[in-house]
Design a protein around this motif. Structure first.
Motif, PDB file in Angstrom:
ATOM      1  N   GLN A 430     -36.869 -25.323  -1.986  1.00 22.65           N
ATOM      2  CA  GLN A 430     -36.123 -25.340  -0.722  1.00 22.65           C
ATOM      3  C   GLN A 430     -34.620 -25.374  -0.993  1.00 22.65           C
ATOM      4  O   GLN A 430     -33.843 -24.658  -0.346  1.00 22.65           O
ATOM      5  CB  GLN A 430     -36.539 -26.556   0.096  1.00 22.65           C
ATOM      6  N   ILE A 431     -34.210 -26.188  -1.956  1.00 23.45           N
ATOM      7  CA  ILE A 431     -32.797 -26.278  -2.314  1.00 23.45           C
ATOM      8  C   ILE A 431     -32.313 -24.966  -2.919  1.00 23.45           C
ATOM      9  O   ILE A 431     -31.235 -24.448  -2.581  1.00 23.45           O
ATOM     10  CB  ILE A 431     -32.569 -27.430  -3.308  1.00 23.45           C
ATOM     11  N   ARG A 432     -33.114 -24.382  -3.799  1.00 24.38           N
ATOM     12  CA  ARG A 432     -32.712 -23.137  -4.462  1.00 24.38           C
ATOM     13  C   ARG A 432     -32.705 -21.955  -3.488  1.00 24.38           C
ATOM     14  O   ARG A 432     -31.891 -21.038  -3.610  1.00 24.38           O
ATOM     15  CB  ARG A 432     -33.648 -22.843  -5.643  1.00 24.38           C
ATOM     16  N   ARG A 433     -33.590 -21.992  -2.509  1.00 23.91           N
ATOM     17  CA  ARG A 433     -33.628 -20.919  -1.512  1.00 23.91           C
ATOM     18  C   ARG A 433     -32.311 -20.873  -0.739  1.00 23.91           C
ATOM     19  O   ARG A 433     -31.759 -19.802  -0.485  1.00 23.91           O
ATOM     20  CB  ARG A 433     -34.803 -21.164  -0.559  1.00 23.91           C
ATOM     21  N   ARG A 434     -31.790 -22.041  -0.398  1.00 23.88           N
ATOM     22  CA  ARG A 434     -30.515 -22.094   0.293  1.00 23.88           C
ATOM     23  C   ARG A 434     -29.393 -21.600  -0.610  1.00 23.88           C
ATOM     24  O   ARG A 434     -28.490 -20.877  -0.168  1.00 23.88           O
ATOM     25  CB  ARG A 434     -30.252 -23.514   0.792  1.00 23.88           C
ATOM     26  N   ALA A 435     -29.422 -21.994  -1.874  1.00 24.73           N
ATOM     27  CA  ALA A 435     -28.377 -21.573  -2.821  1.00 24.73           C
ATOM     28  C   ALA A 435     -28.317 -20.060  -2.941  1.00 24.73           C
ATOM     29  O   ALA A 435     -27.238 -19.475  -3.111  1.00 24.73           O
ATOM     30  CB  ALA A 435     -28.631 -22.203  -4.191  1.00 24.73           C
ATOM     31  N   ASN A 436     -29.454 -19.418  -2.837  1.00 29.89           N
ATOM     32  CA  ASN A 436     -29.522 -17.970  -3.020  1.00 29.89           C
ATOM     33  C   ASN A 436     -28.900 -17.200  -1.865  1.00 29.89           C
ATOM     34  O   ASN A 436     -28.592 -16.008  -1.995  1.00 29.89           O
ATOM     35  CB  ASN A 436     -30.988 -17.545  -3.192  1.00 29.89           C
ATOM     36  N   THR A 437     -28.712 -17.868  -0.733  1.00 25.55           N
ATOM     37  CA  THR A 437     -28.210 -17.150   0.455  1.00 25.55           C
ATOM     38  C   THR A 437     -26.699 -17.208   0.604  1.00 25.55           C
ATOM     39  O   THR A 437     -26.146 -16.590   1.507  1.00 25.55           O
ATOM     40  CB  THR A 437     -28.830 -17.741   1.735  1.00 25.55           C
ATOM     41  N   ASP A 438     -26.018 -17.966  -0.264  1.00 26.05           N
ATOM     42  CA  ASP A 438     -24.595 -18.223  -0.052  1.00 26.05           C
ATOM     43  C   ASP A 438     -23.794 -17.854  -1.293  1.00 26.05           C
ATOM     44  O   ASP A 438     -23.531 -18.687  -2.154  1.00 26.05           O
ATOM     45  CB  ASP A 438     -24.388 -19.706   0.289  1.00 26.05           C
ATOM     46  N   GLN A 439     -23.407 -16.604  -1.370  1.00 27.00           N
ATOM     47  CA  GLN A 439     -22.637 -16.119  -2.504  1.00 27.00           C
ATOM     48  C   GLN A 439     -21.138 -16.183  -2.211  1.00 27.00           C
ATOM     49  O   GLN A 439     -20.709 -16.078  -1.065  1.00 27.00           O
ATOM     50  CB  GLN A 439     -23.039 -14.681  -2.838  1.00 27.00           C
ATOM     51  N   VAL A 440     -20.352 -16.354  -3.267  1.00 25.53           N
ATOM     52  CA  VAL A 440     -18.893 -16.259  -3.151  1.00 25.53           C
ATOM     53  C   VAL A 440     -18.527 -14.781  -3.174  1.00 25.53           C
ATOM     54  O   VAL A 440     -19.012 -14.021  -4.029  1.00 25.53           O
ATOM     55  CB  VAL A 440     -18.206 -17.011  -4.302  1.00 25.53           C
ATOM     56  N   LEU A 441     -17.682 -14.375  -2.236  1.00 25.78           N
ATOM     57  CA  LEU A 441     -17.349 -12.961  -2.095  1.00 25.78           C
ATOM     58  C   LEU A 441     -15.900 -12.681  -2.464  1.00 25.78           C
ATOM     59  O   LEU A 441     -15.017 -13.530  -2.275  1.00 25.78           O
ATOM     60  CB  LEU A 441     -17.605 -12.504  -0.656  1.00 25.78           C
ATOM     61  N   ASN A 442     -15.669 -11.508  -2.977  1.00 28.93           N
ATOM     62  CA  ASN A 442     -14.306 -11.029  -3.183  1.00 28.93           C
ATOM     63  C   ASN A 442     -13.668 -10.733  -1.833  1.00 28.93           C
ATOM     64  O   ASN A 442     -14.330 -10.706  -0.790  1.00 28.93           O
ATOM     65  CB  ASN A 442     -14.313  -9.759  -4.039  1.00 28.93           C
ATOM     66  N   ALA A 443     -12.376 -10.463  -1.849  1.00 28.38           N
ATOM     67  CA  ALA A 443     -11.665 -10.154  -0.613  1.00 28.38           C
ATOM     68  C   ALA A 443     -12.240  -8.918   0.075  1.00 28.38           C
ATOM     69  O   ALA A 443     -12.167  -8.786   1.302  1.00 28.38           O
ATOM     70  CB  ALA A 443     -10.185  -9.949  -0.910  1.00 28.38           C
ATOM     71  N   ASN A 444     -12.840  -8.010  -0.703  1.00 27.23           N
ATOM     72  CA  ASN A 444     -13.407  -6.795  -0.111  1.00 27.23           C
ATOM     73  C   ASN A 444     -14.862  -6.960   0.309  1.00 27.23           C
ATOM     74  O   ASN A 444     -15.512  -5.986   0.714  1.00 27.23           O
ATOM     75  CB  ASN A 444     -13.281  -5.619  -1.088  1.00 27.23           C
ATOM     76  N   GLY A 445     -15.388  -8.177   0.199  1.00 27.91           N
ATOM     77  CA  GLY A 445     -16.736  -8.454   0.667  1.00 27.91           C
ATOM     78  C   GLY A 445     -17.829  -8.291  -0.359  1.00 27.91           C
ATOM     79  O   GLY A 445     -19.008  -8.510  -0.055  1.00 27.91           O
ATOM     80  N   THR A 446     -17.495  -7.916  -1.577  1.00 25.19           N
ATOM     81  CA  THR A 446     -18.501  -7.768  -2.634  1.00 25.19           C
ATOM     82  C   THR A 446     -18.700  -9.100  -3.349  1.00 25.19           C
ATOM     83  O   THR A 446     -17.806  -9.950  -3.365  1.00 25.19           O
ATOM     84  CB  THR A 446     -18.061  -6.705  -3.645  1.00 25.19           C
ATOM     85  N   PRO A 447     -19.874  -9.313  -3.969  1.00 24.10           N
ATOM     86  CA  PRO A 447     -20.097 -10.571  -4.695  1.00 24.10           C
ATOM     87  C   PRO A 447     -19.070 -10.756  -5.807  1.00 24.10           C
ATOM     88  O   PRO A 447     -18.778  -9.835  -6.564  1.00 24.10           O
ATOM     89  CB  PRO A 447     -21.514 -10.403  -5.262  1.00 24.10           C
ATOM     90  N   ALA A 448     -18.520 -11.965  -5.891  1.00 23.54           N
ATOM     91  CA  ALA A 448     -17.485 -12.243  -6.891  1.00 23.54           C
ATOM     92  C   ALA A 448     -18.060 -12.458  -8.277  1.00 23.54           C
ATOM     93  O   ALA A 448     -17.331 -12.351  -9.270  1.00 23.54           O
ATOM     94  CB  ALA A 448     -16.687 -13.481  -6.469  1.00 23.54           C
ATOM     95  N   GLY A 449     -19.350 -12.774  -8.361  1.00 24.98           N
ATOM     96  CA  GLY A 449     -19.987 -13.008  -9.648  1.00 24.98           C
ATOM     97  C   GLY A 449     -21.309 -12.274  -9.764  1.00 24.98           C
ATOM     98  O   GLY A 449     -21.772 -11.643  -8.806  1.00 24.98           O
ATOM     99  N   ASN A 450     -21.914 -12.389 -10.930  1.00 29.57           N
ATOM    100  CA  ASN A 450     -23.204 -11.749 -11.185  1.00 29.57           C
ATOM    101  C   ASN A 450     -24.300 -12.753 -10.827  1.00 29.57           C
ATOM    102  O   ASN A 450     -24.870 -13.413 -11.693  1.00 29.57           O
ATOM    103  CB  ASN A 450     -23.276 -11.351 -12.670  1.00 29.57           C
ATOM    104  N   TYR A 451     -24.580 -12.866  -9.539  1.00 27.41           N
ATOM    105  CA  TYR A 451     -25.396 -13.964  -9.047  1.00 27.41           C
ATOM    106  C   TYR A 451     -26.889 -13.640  -9.062  1.00 27.41           C
ATOM    107  O   TYR A 451     -27.309 -12.547  -8.659  1.00 27.41           O
ATOM    108  CB  TYR A 451     -24.987 -14.329  -7.621  1.00 27.41           C
ATOM    109  N   LYS A 452     -27.643 -14.625  -9.500  1.00 25.82           N
ATOM    110  CA  LYS A 452     -29.096 -14.502  -9.452  1.00 25.82           C
ATOM    111  C   LYS A 452     -29.705 -15.895  -9.514  1.00 25.82           C
ATOM    112  O   LYS A 452     -29.522 -16.620 -10.494  1.00 25.82           O
ATOM    113  CB  LYS A 452     -29.627 -13.646 -10.598  1.00 25.82           C
ATOM    114  N   VAL A 453     -30.379 -16.299  -8.468  1.00 24.03           N
ATOM    115  CA  VAL A 453     -31.060 -17.588  -8.451  1.00 24.03           C
ATOM    116  C   VAL A 453     -32.391 -17.394  -7.745  1.00 24.03           C
ATOM    117  O   VAL A 453     -32.470 -16.730  -6.716  1.00 24.03           O
ATOM    118  CB  VAL A 453     -30.214 -18.677  -7.755  1.00 24.03           C
ATOM    119  N   ALA A 454     -33.444 -17.916  -8.342  1.00 31.40           N
ATOM    120  CA  ALA A 454     -34.791 -17.699  -7.816  1.00 31.40           C
ATOM    121  C   ALA A 454     -35.542 -19.024  -7.736  1.00 31.40           C
ATOM    122  O   ALA A 454     -35.146 -20.033  -8.335  1.00 31.40           O
ATOM    123  CB  ALA A 454     -35.551 -16.712  -8.700  1.00 31.40           C
TER     124      ALA A 454
END
Length: 545
Positions: A430-454
């Motif tokens: 449940q905790i990890r599911r929430r983490a997966n939905t909230d990425q940090v974005l660049n100013a142009n709206g793209t993911p700021a990092g290479n995110y992957k959490v399952a």
């Protein structure tokens, strides 16, 4: 900005404390006549909240007695370095970090004073509420519930930091009767704190009209935490279930909502330090004064740079190709997968820092000593009206003493220890599911990092593996929130984790080359020397100091 319920400026002017074992002079006194009206009694109740943020004497160094425990919980753990302008900057914190803590360090002294100031205020307010006839029974019950919860909190902080502490309740005493020994057993101290929390739980409503006042949910959550510390796992589970059964609390949709001043008092917050700026308080001392040294520098903030995330913490957020935690301790490379909570908690080069700009290594104050990462988790954008872009450089962002993710992980731990591994897995997912939905974005709206959490898909069948997974999740979710060191101590692994940490870190952080954790001593901090001197022989120093 943010004129909330807690009107501390008025209340602080009304009360003080005077106890021989406290090196604190009374700021004012109140006669029984002064307390013969409801407003004065209510002001005493409000004043009992004030020391939550570590402010006790209208000084700007509440960072030496932080309500967030960033020094006592982060800097002395494997999650953070002291930071600042080298080892001589706030040298007491440096000595704490390398476990050369002594009883004269200002942080050790001020934290003790802040907690006992809070206790003195709660005791005085309990006396006033009980002695005032012009308050309805219902109102008296609620106010006493608040005060008992606050007192329990102050004692809980003292217990986990100093361990052996004197207990003072609201019983009227002559000034000579405040020379009280610190000879209660662990069981006695925990029972006293539990009694305060149980009183609060029975007395408080589920909700309060005034934002900032504590509630039944806060008391029940704190009971769950106490039972976890005392390893009463069935009661931990029952208390968490009672919090959830209230139907009031739920995880925020996004992880970062917990650190957004526009989204406070949310369904995830159970007990918070209320902060405000531009509210008429002199010097804006109701802001995040206990964390003002955490400003990271660069073109947007003053250059303080304390509580710098460690390389070890950054590496802990690395994930495998399947999105699960990578536990090999290897340094994160640009191509590695990481948990997005890393970039909500840590400023790292090339990653967007709030709505300002990509964080740059040049923002760091002393990279040669402490590296290039920065504290980010509770930073408020310097463009926000919730940030004071002048001295003392504080924000109006509340700090959650307890939030629901914390409470859910209490239950996950307890479920592992009682054999319900699959129940623990469901909570962690449940905790990890929430983490997966909230990425940090660049100013142009793209993911700021290479995110992957399952989530964990395979059943948990081995208790040791499940226990480590829950502990890892707790580190990731609660990183830099002042809990890590206390977790290591209560798990009984502080010596192993910290000495392994020093062995790895000394090649990159040479100031840690002599650091060593001594089991049986460094789990707790020394009783302040000033208090020993004042106690007329009643206080006994902790072992090893």
């Amino acid at each position: 900005m943010k004129n909330k319920y807690i009107l501390l400026a008025l209340a602080v002017s009304l009360v003080g404390c005077k106890k021989d074992f406290l090196d604190e002079q009374p700021k004012a006194s109140l006669s029984s006549t002064d307390l013969n009206n409801l407003a004065a009694v209510e002001a005493l109740v409000v004043a009992a909240y004030a020391p939550l943020g570590g402010q006790i004497d209208d000084a700007n160094n509440a960072f030496n007695s932080p309500g967030t425990n960033w020094t006592f919980g982060d800097v002395v753990s494997d999650d953070a370095y002291k930071g600042g302008g080298g080892v001589g900057d706030q040298n007491g914190m440096h000595l704490m970090e390398i476990f050369l803590t002594n009883a004269n360090i200002i942080d050790v002294e001020r934290k003790w004073r802040a907690c006992y100031e809070g206790i003195a205020r709660t005791n005085r307010a309990i006396q006033a509420v009980n002695g005032f006839a012009g308050m309805s029974t219902a109102q008296r019950t609620v106010r006493l519930g608040e005060l008992h919860l606050l007192r329990g909190h102050y004692y809980f902080d003292l217990k986990k930091i100093y361990n052996r502490i004197p207990w003072v309740d609201e019983t009227p005493r002559a000034i000579t009767e405040y020379d009280i020994p610190n000879n209660l057993t662990d069981a006695q101290l925990w029972k006293n704190i539990e009694t305060d929390f149980l009183f609060a739980q029975a007395s408080l409503p589920a909700k309060q009209a005034d934002l900032g006042r504590v509630t039944k949910g806060a008391a029940t959550a704190y009971l769950a935490k106490l039972y976890l510390y005392t390893k009463d796992y069935p009661k931990t589970i029952a208390a968490v279930d009672a919090v959830l059964a209230a139907g009031i609390y739920s995880l925020n949709a996004n992880y970062h909502d917990n650190f957004d001043p526009t989204k406070e008092h949310s369904s995830e917050s159970l007990f918070a330090i209320e902060r405000a700026i531009r509210d008429g308080t002199p010097n804006n001392y109701r802001g995040s004064l206990d964390e003002r040294l955490l400003n990271p520098g660069g073109p947007y903030y003053p250059l303080y740079g304390f509580d710098m995330p460690s390389q070890d913490l950054v590496n802990a957020f690395k994930t495998t190709a399947t999105g699960l935690p990578q536990t090999d301790k290897s340094d994160v490379a640009a191509t590695d997968f990481v948990d997005p909570r890393l970039d909500h908690a840590v400023g790292r080069p090339g990653i967007q820092f709030l709505d300002l700009a990509p964080y740059a290594a040049t923002w760091a104050r002393d990279p040669g000593t402490y590296g290039v990462f920065a504290f980010k988790k509770r930073m408020v954008s310097s463009r926000s009206t919730f940030y004071l872009n002048q001295f003392p450089w504080v924000s109006a962002l509340n700090y959650d003493i307890i939030r629901l993710a914390d409470v859910l992980l209490f239950k996950a731990e307890a479920l592992v220890e009682t054999g319900n591994l699959e129940g623990a897995r469901a909570i962690v997912n449940q905790i990890r599911r929430r983490a997966n939905t909230d990425q940090v974005l660049n100013a142009n709206g793209t993911p700021a990092g290479n995110y992957k959490v399952a989530e964990y898909t395979a059943p948990w069948t081995d208790p040791a593996t499940a226990r480590e997974a829950v502990r890892t999740e707790r580190r990731l979710e609660m990183a830099l929130e002042g809990h890590r060191f206390f977790d290591l101590v209560r798990w009984g692994i502080a010596d192993q984790v910290m000495n392994d940490h020093f062995a790895r870190e000394k090649s990159r952080r040479t100031y840690l080359s002599t650091a060593r954790f001594v089991k049986g001593t460094h789990e707790y901090f020394p009783i302040p020397q000033s208090q020993l001197n004042l106690s007329k022989g009643q206080l006994t120093q902790n072992p090893g100091y």
